[in-house]
Design a protein around this motif. Sequence first.
Motif, PDB file in Angstrom:
ATOM      1  N   TYR A  36       0.830  -1.206   0.000  1.00  0.00           N
ATOM      2  CA  TYR A  36       0.000   0.000   0.000  1.00  0.00           C
ATOM      3  C   TYR A  36       0.865   1.258   0.000  1.00  0.00           C
ATOM      4  O   TYR A  36       0.636   2.183  -0.790  1.00  0.00           O
ATOM      5  CB  TYR A  36      -0.928  -0.015   1.205  1.00  0.00           C
ATOM      6  CG  TYR A  36      -1.604   1.303   1.474  1.00  0.00           C
ATOM      7  CD1 TYR A  36      -2.571   1.805   0.599  1.00  0.00           C
ATOM      8  CD2 TYR A  36      -1.265   2.066   2.581  1.00  0.00           C
ATOM      9  CE1 TYR A  36      -3.189   3.030   0.835  1.00  0.00           C
ATOM     10  CE2 TYR A  36      -1.877   3.293   2.824  1.00  0.00           C
ATOM     11  CZ  TYR A  36      -2.833   3.757   1.951  1.00  0.00           C
ATOM     12  OH  TYR A  36      -3.433   4.975   2.178  1.00  0.00           O
ATOM     13  N   GLU A  75      -3.148  -2.829  -6.391  1.00  0.00           N
ATOM     14  CA  GLU A  75      -3.625  -4.154  -6.775  1.00  0.00           C
ATOM     15  C   GLU A  75      -2.922  -5.235  -5.959  1.00  0.00           C
ATOM     16  O   GLU A  75      -3.557  -6.198  -5.496  1.00  0.00           O
ATOM     17  CB  GLU A  75      -3.401  -4.383  -8.269  1.00  0.00           C
ATOM     18  CG  GLU A  75      -4.266  -3.519  -9.172  1.00  0.00           C
ATOM     19  CD  GLU A  75      -5.738  -3.867  -9.056  1.00  0.00           C
ATOM     20  OE1 GLU A  75      -6.053  -4.955  -8.513  1.00  0.00           O
ATOM     21  OE2 GLU A  75      -6.585  -3.070  -9.487  1.00  0.00           O
ATOM     22  N   ARG A 108      -4.312  -5.174  -2.378  1.00  0.00           N
ATOM     23  CA  ARG A 108      -5.633  -5.789  -2.265  1.00  0.00           C
ATOM     24  C   ARG A 108      -5.524  -7.310  -2.356  1.00  0.00           C
ATOM     25  O   ARG A 108      -6.211  -8.043  -1.630  1.00  0.00           O
ATOM     26  CB  ARG A 108      -6.564  -5.259  -3.348  1.00  0.00           C
ATOM     27  CG  ARG A 108      -6.875  -3.780  -3.205  1.00  0.00           C
ATOM     28  CD  ARG A 108      -7.817  -3.271  -4.284  1.00  0.00           C
ATOM     29  NE  ARG A 108      -9.183  -3.715  -4.037  1.00  0.00           N
ATOM     30  CZ  ARG A 108      -9.798  -4.645  -4.738  1.00  0.00           C
ATOM     31  NH1 ARG A 108      -9.180  -5.240  -5.744  1.00  0.00           N
ATOM     32  NH2 ARG A 108     -11.040  -4.996  -4.442  1.00  0.00           N
ATOM     33  N   GLU A 156      -6.655  -9.880   0.556  1.00  0.00           N
ATOM     34  CA  GLU A 156      -7.618 -10.957   0.326  1.00  0.00           C
ATOM     35  C   GLU A 156      -7.022 -12.310   0.716  1.00  0.00           C
ATOM     36  O   GLU A 156      -7.717 -13.162   1.287  1.00  0.00           O
ATOM     37  CB  GLU A 156      -8.035 -10.965  -1.142  1.00  0.00           C
ATOM     38  CG  GLU A 156      -8.888  -9.763  -1.541  1.00  0.00           C
ATOM     39  CD  GLU A 156      -9.155  -9.715  -3.033  1.00  0.00           C
ATOM     40  OE1 GLU A 156      -8.624 -10.596  -3.757  1.00  0.00           O
ATOM     41  OE2 GLU A 156      -9.880  -8.809  -3.486  1.00  0.00           O
ATOM     42  N   TYR A 213      -8.798  -5.864   6.382  1.00  0.00           N
ATOM     43  CA  TYR A 213      -9.968  -5.261   5.731  1.00  0.00           C
ATOM     44  C   TYR A 213      -9.765  -3.760   5.527  1.00  0.00           C
ATOM     45  O   TYR A 213     -10.109  -3.206   4.476  1.00  0.00           O
ATOM     46  CB  TYR A 213     -11.220  -5.496   6.582  1.00  0.00           C
ATOM     47  CG  TYR A 213     -11.868  -6.840   6.392  1.00  0.00           C
ATOM     48  CD1 TYR A 213     -12.674  -7.097   5.290  1.00  0.00           C
ATOM     49  CD2 TYR A 213     -11.671  -7.858   7.319  1.00  0.00           C
ATOM     50  CE1 TYR A 213     -13.282  -8.333   5.120  1.00  0.00           C
ATOM     51  CE2 TYR A 213     -12.274  -9.096   7.153  1.00  0.00           C
ATOM     52  CZ  TYR A 213     -13.075  -9.335   6.061  1.00  0.00           C
ATOM     53  OH  TYR A 213     -13.676 -10.557   5.883  1.00  0.00           O
ATOM     54  N   LYS A 218      -7.244  -3.057   2.787  1.00  0.00           N
ATOM     55  CA  LYS A 218      -7.850  -3.373   1.496  1.00  0.00           C
ATOM     56  C   LYS A 218      -8.728  -2.221   1.020  1.00  0.00           C
ATOM     57  O   LYS A 218      -8.689  -1.825  -0.156  1.00  0.00           O
ATOM     58  CB  LYS A 218      -8.668  -4.653   1.615  1.00  0.00           C
ATOM     59  CG  LYS A 218      -9.272  -5.134   0.305  1.00  0.00           C
ATOM     60  CD  LYS A 218     -10.079  -6.404   0.527  1.00  0.00           C
ATOM     61  CE  LYS A 218     -10.744  -6.859  -0.763  1.00  0.00           C
ATOM     62  NZ  LYS A 218     -11.616  -8.057  -0.547  1.00  0.00           N
ATOM     63  N   ALA A 272      -6.479   0.714  -0.039  1.00  0.00           N
ATOM     64  CA  ALA A 272      -5.839   0.509  -1.347  1.00  0.00           C
ATOM     65  C   ALA A 272      -6.798   0.877  -2.469  1.00  0.00           C
ATOM     66  O   ALA A 272      -6.406   1.535  -3.445  1.00  0.00           O
ATOM     67  CB  ALA A 272      -5.388  -0.942  -1.478  1.00  0.00           C
ATOM     68  N   SER A 273      -8.064   0.487  -2.353  1.00  0.00           N
ATOM     69  CA  SER A 273      -9.048   0.867  -3.372  1.00  0.00           C
ATOM     70  C   SER A 273      -9.339   2.359  -3.310  1.00  0.00           C
ATOM     71  O   SER A 273      -9.560   3.001  -4.345  1.00  0.00           O
ATOM     72  CB  SER A 273     -10.346   0.074  -3.158  1.00  0.00           C
ATOM     73  OG  SER A 273     -10.118  -1.309  -3.308  1.00  0.00           O
ATOM     74  N   GLN A 320      -6.645   4.076  -5.135  1.00  0.00           N
ATOM     75  CA  GLN A 320      -6.299   3.531  -6.448  1.00  0.00           C
ATOM     76  C   GLN A 320      -6.559   4.533  -7.558  1.00  0.00           C
ATOM     77  O   GLN A 320      -5.743   4.703  -8.463  1.00  0.00           O
ATOM     78  CB  GLN A 320      -7.086   2.249  -6.703  1.00  0.00           C
ATOM     79  CG  GLN A 320      -6.705   1.555  -8.003  1.00  0.00           C
ATOM     80  CD  GLN A 320      -7.311   0.168  -8.109  1.00  0.00           C
ATOM     81  OE1 GLN A 320      -7.850  -0.359  -7.152  1.00  0.00           O
ATOM     82  NE2 GLN A 320      -7.220  -0.427  -9.286  1.00  0.00           N
ATOM     83  N   ASP A 338     -15.701  -0.064  -4.982  1.00  0.00           N
ATOM     84  CA  ASP A 338     -15.048  -1.183  -4.289  1.00  0.00           C
ATOM     85  C   ASP A 338     -14.617  -0.770  -2.891  1.00  0.00           C
ATOM     86  O   ASP A 338     -14.799  -1.528  -1.924  1.00  0.00           O
ATOM     87  CB  ASP A 338     -13.833  -1.664  -5.089  1.00  0.00           C
ATOM     88  CG  ASP A 338     -14.233  -2.347  -6.385  1.00  0.00           C
ATOM     89  OD1 ASP A 338     -15.396  -2.772  -6.502  1.00  0.00           O
ATOM     90  OD2 ASP A 338     -13.371  -2.433  -7.292  1.00  0.00           O
ATOM     91  N   SER A 339     -14.029   0.411  -2.776  1.00  0.00           N
ATOM     92  CA  SER A 339     -13.575   0.890  -1.481  1.00  0.00           C
ATOM     93  C   SER A 339     -14.743   1.040  -0.510  1.00  0.00           C
ATOM     94  O   SER A 339     -14.654   0.659   0.662  1.00  0.00           O
ATOM     95  CB  SER A 339     -12.846   2.232  -1.647  1.00  0.00           C
ATOM     96  OG  SER A 339     -12.393   2.707  -0.396  1.00  0.00           O
ATOM     97  N   GLU A 396     -15.795  -2.369   0.690  1.00  0.00           N
ATOM     98  CA  GLU A 396     -14.813  -2.977   1.594  1.00  0.00           C
ATOM     99  C   GLU A 396     -14.835  -2.324   2.967  1.00  0.00           C
ATOM    100  O   GLU A 396     -14.731  -3.007   4.002  1.00  0.00           O
ATOM    101  CB  GLU A 396     -13.424  -2.888   0.953  1.00  0.00           C
ATOM    102  CG  GLU A 396     -13.269  -3.854  -0.230  1.00  0.00           C
ATOM    103  CD  GLU A 396     -12.259  -3.397  -1.251  1.00  0.00           C
ATOM    104  OE1 GLU A 396     -11.609  -2.344  -1.033  1.00  0.00           O
ATOM    105  OE2 GLU A 396     -12.127  -4.064  -2.293  1.00  0.00           O
TER     106      GLU A 396
END
Length: 328
Positions: free
Chosen positions: A78, A84, A87, A91, A107, A110, A113-114, A117, A140-141, A144
């Motif tokens: 990160y 990518e 994430r 995961e 979590y 993750k 990161a989105s 992004q 996505d963020s 999450e």
Amino acid sequence: MHVKHLLLIAILGLTAACSSKEVVDENLSEAQLYQQAQDNLDSRSYSSAIARLKALESRYPFGRYAEQAQLELIYAYYKNAEPEAARAAAERFIRLHPQHANVDYAYYLKGLASFDQDRGLLARFLPLDMTKRDPGAARDSYNEFAQLTSRYPNSRYAPDAKQRMIYLRNLLAAYEVHVGHYYLKRQAYVAAANRGRYVVENFQETPAVGDGLAIMVEAYQRLTLDDLAASSLETLQLNYPEHPSLASGSFQPRVSEADERNWLSRTALGFLESSDPLPPGQTRASQDVIKQYEDAAEAIPSELLEGVQQEQPAKRSWFSRLTFGLFD
């Protein structure tokens, strides 16, 4: 200043690419690898930290630092601007260690990161409007962070995640408003009305709700759906009396009507628009060819045109030109 910043980004990117190929000593023990990785993280040498954390995990998969190395690898990715990879590492950690005491941190990273992004390095130096960009990473963020807050409501990271969710929800709503305005400009009024209604129904308590209502009013007015337009306008006036579209005391459309096409034509984006009947033996395609020919003929220089006219005194018909003289 922007050029200097871009050059700096390019230099940092080349430096990071070179440092990512760093070779880790094979004789280092597990504790030494972990300590060196910690030193790299403290000095912000994230590429070096990634190399050592990956080596630690591969060489000592069941060691005392294996799980912690996997967790810190997410952070290193990160901070190294590799969303990518971050994430994917998060995961993987969540899948392997769902009951870990610090799985909420995975979590959270993750979601971060989105979150970053789409922003990237360029967005930090260039005036980019994030509400006009593809909202995939933002969506996505949001999802999450929502997983984090729902599964671990007492997590130390939940308050920050909730604040970021508010920002992301406003951003997603603003993006839908931009799409609605795009449809208004393209005179796709049914699609614009649907977008406005989507904002009103799914993004309550965001600043974009007033804009969604304004889009509905304008789209319904263009479609001559007076009842729907009146009810939407009443809701807008009641809840958002200071909206810019009501500044003059009455509703002011954002997009001016470009033409006077009928309701069916506007609804079908002009595909069903009727026109004058064609002469016998002609098609729309033949008319387009004739128009292209006429445009090309007008573009011929006059001196060349005079020479052609001297060599060809007889004027041919358009039908003769289209059929290459086969029926002359």
